[in-house]
Design a protein around this motif. Structure first.
Motif, mmCIF file in Angstrom:
data_model
loop_
_atom_site.group_PDB
_atom_site.id
_atom_site.type_symbol
_atom_site.label_atom_id
_atom_site.label_comp_id
_atom_site.label_asym_id
_atom_site.label_seq_id
_atom_site.Cartn_x
_atom_site.Cartn_y
_atom_site.Cartn_z
ATOM 1 N N PHE A 279 0.845 -1.194 0.000
ATOM 2 C CA PHE A 279 0.000 0.000 0.000
ATOM 3 C C PHE A 279 0.881 1.244 0.000
ATOM 4 O O PHE A 279 1.668 1.458 0.915
ATOM 5 C CB PHE A 279 -0.904 -0.006 1.232
ATOM 6 N N VAL A 280 0.789 2.064 -1.074
ATOM 7 C CA VAL A 280 1.561 3.300 -1.189
ATOM 8 C C VAL A 280 0.639 4.387 -1.718
ATOM 9 O O VAL A 280 -0.100 4.165 -2.693
ATOM 10 C CB VAL A 280 2.767 3.140 -2.140
ATOM 11 N N GLN A 281 0.688 5.553 -1.095
ATOM 12 C CA GLN A 281 -0.061 6.723 -1.555
ATOM 13 C C GLN A 281 0.901 7.892 -1.734
ATOM 14 O O GLN A 281 1.629 8.244 -0.804
ATOM 15 C CB GLN A 281 -1.153 7.115 -0.560
ATOM 16 N N ILE A 282 0.924 8.467 -2.936
ATOM 17 C CA ILE A 282 1.718 9.661 -3.225
ATOM 18 C C ILE A 282 0.931 10.537 -4.194
ATOM 19 O O ILE A 282 -0.072 10.100 -4.760
ATOM 20 C CB ILE A 282 3.090 9.310 -3.840
ATOM 21 N N GLU A 283 1.406 11.773 -4.379
ATOM 22 C CA GLU A 283 0.863 12.594 -5.463
ATOM 23 C C GLU A 283 1.587 12.193 -6.753
ATOM 24 O O GLU A 283 2.474 12.891 -7.231
ATOM 25 C CB GLU A 283 1.056 14.089 -5.175
ATOM 26 N N GLY A 284 1.240 11.039 -7.284
ATOM 27 C CA GLY A 284 1.991 10.443 -8.390
ATOM 28 C C GLY A 284 1.915 11.261 -9.663
ATOM 29 O O GLY A 284 0.828 11.508 -10.190
ATOM 30 N N MET A 285 3.059 11.681 -10.185
ATOM 31 C CA MET A 285 3.131 12.522 -11.387
ATOM 32 C C MET A 285 3.740 11.794 -12.583
ATOM 33 O O MET A 285 3.315 11.982 -13.710
ATOM 34 C CB MET A 285 3.966 13.778 -11.099
ATOM 35 N N GLY A 286 4.802 11.002 -12.352
ATOM 36 C CA GLY A 286 5.493 10.374 -13.463
ATOM 37 C C GLY A 286 6.166 9.085 -13.055
ATOM 38 O O GLY A 286 6.400 8.830 -11.866
ATOM 39 N N ILE A 287 6.487 8.257 -14.068
ATOM 40 C CA ILE A 287 7.125 6.958 -13.849
ATOM 41 C C ILE A 287 8.372 6.864 -14.716
ATOM 42 O O ILE A 287 8.344 7.223 -15.896
ATOM 43 C CB ILE A 287 6.188 5.799 -14.229
ATOM 44 N N ALA A 288 9.459 6.373 -14.137
ATOM 45 C CA ALA A 288 10.642 5.993 -14.904
ATOM 46 C C ALA A 288 11.077 4.616 -14.443
ATOM 47 O O ALA A 288 11.006 4.299 -13.254
ATOM 48 C CB ALA A 288 11.783 6.992 -14.713
ATOM 49 N N SER A 289 11.530 3.788 -15.388
ATOM 50 C CA SER A 289 11.888 2.411 -15.093
ATOM 51 C C SER A 289 13.270 2.115 -15.644
ATOM 52 O O SER A 289 13.566 2.419 -16.806
ATOM 53 C CB SER A 289 10.849 1.471 -15.729
ATOM 54 N N HIS A 290 14.133 1.517 -14.812
ATOM 55 C CA HIS A 290 15.471 1.147 -15.263
ATOM 56 C C HIS A 290 16.097 0.196 -14.251
ATOM 57 O O HIS A 290 15.831 0.291 -13.051
ATOM 58 C CB HIS A 290 16.371 2.381 -15.405
ATOM 59 N N PRO A 298 13.930 -4.194 -13.418
ATOM 60 C CA PRO A 298 13.938 -2.733 -13.320
ATOM 61 C C PRO A 298 13.507 -2.223 -11.957
ATOM 62 O O PRO A 298 12.590 -2.766 -11.330
ATOM 63 C CB PRO A 298 12.930 -2.317 -14.396
ATOM 64 N N GLU A 299 14.181 -1.158 -11.512
ATOM 65 C CA GLU A 299 13.684 -0.343 -10.412
ATOM 66 C C GLU A 299 12.692 0.683 -10.991
ATOM 67 O O GLU A 299 12.734 0.986 -12.179
ATOM 68 C CB GLU A 299 14.824 0.376 -9.695
ATOM 69 N N ILE A 300 11.824 1.199 -10.122
ATOM 70 C CA ILE A 300 10.786 2.129 -10.543
ATOM 71 C C ILE A 300 10.949 3.431 -9.771
ATOM 72 O O ILE A 300 10.957 3.428 -8.530
ATOM 73 C CB ILE A 300 9.375 1.565 -10.273
ATOM 74 N N PHE A 301 11.101 4.546 -10.506
ATOM 75 C CA PHE A 301 11.141 5.864 -9.860
ATOM 76 C C PHE A 301 9.799 6.549 -10.093
ATOM 77 O O PHE A 301 9.318 6.628 -11.227
ATOM 78 C CB PHE A 301 12.258 6.724 -10.425
#
Length: 549
Positions: A279-290, A298-301
């Motif tokens: 369970f994670v809550q953020i003001e999610g704006m964008g995703i980057a994967s590498h 991949p890690e997820i930013f």
């Protein structure tokens, strides 16, 4: 006695500081840092003159799509316009020289409004890149017809563009499909007058049906929690892409971050706690994967407001069980790193690229206040976090020369003049687009890689490229989606450091592995399937044909 005690105390402190610097974790000061790129602002002479305008419904969005629309292998640029018209710029840069662009007139593009972003994709596998255009209103598929021209394809491909507020998009090719599966992520629900009336919009998934050339009626992905970015990714390397969605907790109720399993032709299914989803809550704006850590997955930013996450899949995880390693690796980027404003940051577009070509991935993060949000930084410059040999990150935007206090949104790091150095372009809200030329000296070697296979999915979306150079291995997944409101399709840039050659291997979307292929550094190569054929592309020939030097 007091003097002696003071001297001893100071000495012990000095030793402690020295030991801390030597043995402390990532993100702290250390010796032998990687080379720092140098950027020059060339906006005024580039030929690009564009702004992302608009009020409430354009506080978010403002993406840039990077792709080759005239088949000369130079990256061209499509910018969202918000309340104004979008803009398409043809790349007329000199090979290895100044960055130059020419505004391209297209009646279809010029007549649009409400565009929040766009993603390049070859829907029909004809070798001409198409555009998925996201809007406040009807989303549109524009079919590329060559020479940076497009035709409306919603009716041709039976795509219902809806009338929602869309900012997120991603695409994948599911097994046996002749066309890509398309996911459109919607933000706040709006009434018939375009006003917010509460709640978040559900998302729409389009799968090809019938003969496979057109799309079935959309599948509703519910519940929607006000998404701002979507990404299909093979997060566990099991040869299947699932759908990651990041959401803005400022608006949803009882919501969270989401990962949907894609299975056969069934509707997407959210992963559960029992399967490891946290369970994670953020003001999610964008995703980057590498693959930052080099473990092969991949890690997820995830960008947010003062709460950015760098998520790592737990070792030996049987499902999507992630832990946050942003603080450990120095990648929080939660406050401005320069200036007098120390309020929390607002982050938008994240992008992993090797900006200094040292073979270690870097991270760019665009920043900017939503509008005049109290309690959050107004002077909030973009971040350039350079990757370190120990796996951490250190902020170097100021040393690289890219400090800017505009309200940035979508962005791209891309080699615009084909000199092997990544340049930077980003969209500012209600301010001009900014273009920065990378003129750094003493940076590392590099490769630009493209993939081709027979239709369907000629760009081999969903492939993984493994690059071995020196004592380092890198893994790159080819995806469409993520970022904030825009993405790239074209050359995959890989830094090699001091290595003068590298070995490449491709895991194609169906899991088949190519042979290892050896290639010299500092060139453009295309790997064709089948046959493991390696084509070396010489940009000088194209430059001469176009009258460029």
């Amino acid at each position: 006695m007091r003097v002696r005690i003071l001297i001893i105390t100071v000495s012990l402190i000095a030793v402690a500081i020295a030991s801390w610097r030597m043995f402390s974790g990532p993100g702290t000061e250390r010796r032998d840092e990687p080379p720092i790129p140098e950027f020059v602002d060339v906006t005024a002479v580039s030929g690009i003159d564009h702004r992302y305008e608009g009020g409430f419904t354009h506080f978010v969005g403002g993406g840039v799509a990077v792709f080759d629309c005239d088949q000369n292998r130079l990256p061209d640029l499509f910018f969202a316009g918000g309340a104004g018209a979008p803009a398409l710029y043809r790349n007329i840069s000199h090979l290895g020289g100044e960055l130059r662009f020419a505004s391209t007139t297209d009646p279809l593009v010029d007549g649009m409004s409400g565009v929040t972003g766009a993603y390049p994709i070859d829907v029909d596998d004809d070798g001409l890149t198409d555009l998925a255009v996201l809007r406040v209103g009807e989303n549109m598929l524009l079919r590329g017809v060559g020479d940076c021209r497009f035709e409306r394809a919603n009716e041709t491909w039976n795509l219902d563009g809806g009338d929602a507020w869309t900012v997120g998009f991603s695409a994948t090719w599911e097994d046996g499909s002749r066309r890509p599966t398309l996911a459109f992520g919607n933000y706040l629900a709006l009434d018939q007058q375009g006003q917010q009336f509460g709640g978040c919009g559900d998302h729409m998934l389009f799968r090809p049906g019938g003969a496979g050339d057109t799309y079935d009626e959309p599948i509703v992905i519910s519940p929607g929690y006000c998404s701002l970015s979507l990404l299909f990714s093979d997060w566990d390397r099991n040869l299947g892409s699932d759908l990651r969605i990041t959401n803005d907790r400022h608006y949803y109720r009882q919501g969270e971050e989401q990962l949907f399993e894609m299975v056969d032709d069934r509707p997407p299914r959210p992963y559960t706690r029992d399967e490891g989803w946290q369970f994670v809550q953020i003001e999610g704006m964008g995703i980057a994967s590498h693959d930052v850590t080099g473990d092969g997955v991949p890690e997820i930013f995830l960008t947010s407001m003062a709460d950015n996450k760098l998520q790592q899949l737990a070792p030996d995880a049987g499902g999507p069980e992630y832990g946050d390693i942003a603080f450990e690796l120095g990648a929080t980027a939660h406050r401005p790193f320069v200036g007098s404003d120390v309020s929390p940051s607002t982050a938008w577009h994240p992008e992993f690229q090797d900006v200094n070509n040292d073979g270690i991935i870097d991270l760019f993060i665009s920043k900017g206040n939503v509008d005049e949000t109290a309690g959050f930084a107004v002077d909030d410059p973009n971040n350039l976090l350079l990757g370190q040999p120990d796996g951490g990150f250190i902020e170097h935007a100021e040393e690289a020369g890219i400090v800017d206090f505009g309200r940035s949104r979508g962005a791209a790091l891309v080699d615009l003049n084909l000199d092997g150095l990544l340049d930077l372009v980003y969209v500012n809200r209600q301010a001009p687009v900014r273009l920065w030329h990378n003129v750094g000296a003493g940076l590392g070697n590099w490769l630009a890689i493209d993939l081709e296979q027979s239709a369907p999915n000629i760009d081999a979306i969903g492939s993984w490229v493994e690059v071995k150079a020196g004592n380092r291995s890198q893994h790159r997944e080819r995806t469409i989606g993520g970022g904030h409101a825009g993405g790239q399709l074209g050359w995959m840039h890989v830094g090699l450091g001091a290595a003068e050659n590298a070995e490449l291997r491709v895991q194609w979307p169906d899991g088949a592995l190519s042979d290892w292929i050896e290639v010299d550094a500092n060139g453009f190569v295309t790997i064709d399937r089948p046959g493991n054929d390696l084509r070396i592309w010489q940009p000088e020939a194209i430059a001469a044909a176009n009258g460029r030097e």
